[in-house]
Design a protein around this motif. Structure first.
Motif, PDB file in Angstrom:
ATOM      1  N   TYR A  87       0.819  -1.212   0.000  1.00  0.00           N
ATOM      2  CA  TYR A  87       0.000   0.000   0.000  1.00  0.00           C
ATOM      3  C   TYR A  87       0.856   1.266   0.000  1.00  0.00           C
TER       4      TYR A  87
ATOM      5  N   GLN B  29       2.454   2.718  -3.048  1.00  0.00           N
ATOM      6  CA  GLN B  29       1.583   3.396  -4.025  1.00  0.00           C
ATOM      7  C   GLN B  29       1.088   4.741  -3.508  1.00  0.00           C
TER       8      GLN B  29
ATOM      9  N   THR C  17       0.715   7.635  -6.102  1.00  0.00           N
ATOM     10  CA  THR C  17      -0.436   7.455  -6.994  1.00  0.00           C
ATOM     11  C   THR C  17      -1.740   7.769  -6.277  1.00  0.00           C
TER      12      THR C  17
END
Length: 286
Positions: free
Chosen positions: A147, A150, A153
């Motif tokens: 997690y 990212q 993003t």
């Protein structure tokens, strides 16, 4: 003198486990780090660690790598669909070498989980049970880096995508899992032990998104999708379809509670509380 071997030392978990053994005071020359390409672990060699070539698909290399080894950690292969055959080669090499303890990085509830990802872990555990070797199973939950890796993003788009519903996951950092693997390797009376390893603070993906929002100052929401929708979204950002489908299937496993554990095994093995989701997010943001 006990010699410890860690397979897959060029990977993140394997490399961290080597460092965890050194942090526990193991003499570098008593640690063997293996990789398919020894150039990728040159930094470990510089620390005095013994570096040997070992390819899960090459039994001869494995036999040579395991020579003189007392305790070893089999870090599971990343070659989904080929893992069982590869792991069988490692197990045979360990058996031939007379290894006194073989650890294996499995997945939470491997014996009962319906996740596709768990199938090869379960089959490997069965091979280990049939091998006659003394083994310790390290059933790891999700890496929290799945997690936090990212974060950029998620902040850019203001959303965390998943198919886990309100399922909770006992994610922990690779560093915590590596510390547990090292602890199990050096401890006595580990034969036959099965550890369900996970972070102390389980969370839903909605809670993860809320914590990311609070720590970053940017609003991030969790959007729950169907497994098919999540697969399509992941393919859309460049992931191969089989891998995207595997991740979506794992989210369904989270929804069923298959990556959740309240055993406390991880904290007990490492001798401290596990890294919290908030701490991991802060580190990623930094």
């Amino acid at each position: 003198m006990t010699t410890y071997l860690v397979t897959g030392a060029s990977g993140q978990l394997g490399r961290l486990t080597v460092h965890a053994l050194l942090e526990r005071g193991i003499t570098p020359s008593d640690v063997v780090a293996t990789a398919r390409d020894t150039d990728t672990v040159a930094d470990l060699a510089e620390l005095g660690v013994v570096v040997r070539r070992a390819d899960y698909t090459d039994p001869t290399s494995l036999k040579e790598a395991f020579t003189g080894v007392d305790r070893a950690l089999l870090v599971s292969s990343s070659a989904v669909g080929e893992r069982v055959a590869q792991h069988a080669n490692v197990i045979e090499a360990a058996k031939e070498a007379g290894v006194e303890l073989l650890g294996y990085t499995s997945v939470t509830h491997a014996d009962t989980s319906e996740m596709v990802l768990a199938q090869e872990h379960r089959q490997t555990e069965e091979l280990l049970a049939a091998s006659g070797l003394a083994t310790v199973l390290l059933r790891n939950s999700w890496y929290i880096e799945n997690y936090t890796g990212q974060v950029a993003t998620a902040l850019e788009h203001g959303v965390v995508l998943g198919a886990a519903g309100e399922g909770r996951v006992s994610a922990a950092t690779r560093t915590d899992f590596a510390a547990a693997a090292a602890a199990a390797l050096v401890a006595e009376d580990q034969a036959g032990r099965v550890y369900e390893l996970g972070g102390d603070t389980a969370f839903t993906l909605a809670e993860y998104a809320a914590t990311l929002s609070a720590e970053s100052g940017t609003e991030v929401a969790y959007r729950d999708l169907s497994a098919d929708e999540l697969t399509s979204s992941l393919v859309g950002v460049g992931l191969p379809e089989p891998y995207a489908a595997l991740l979506a299937d794992s989210d369904l496993g989270i929804a069923r509670g298959e990556l959740l554990t309240d055993s406390g095994d991880l904290a007990r093995l490492i001798g401290r509380p596990t890294t919290t989701p908030r701490e991991a997010i802060r580190a990623a943001l930094a």
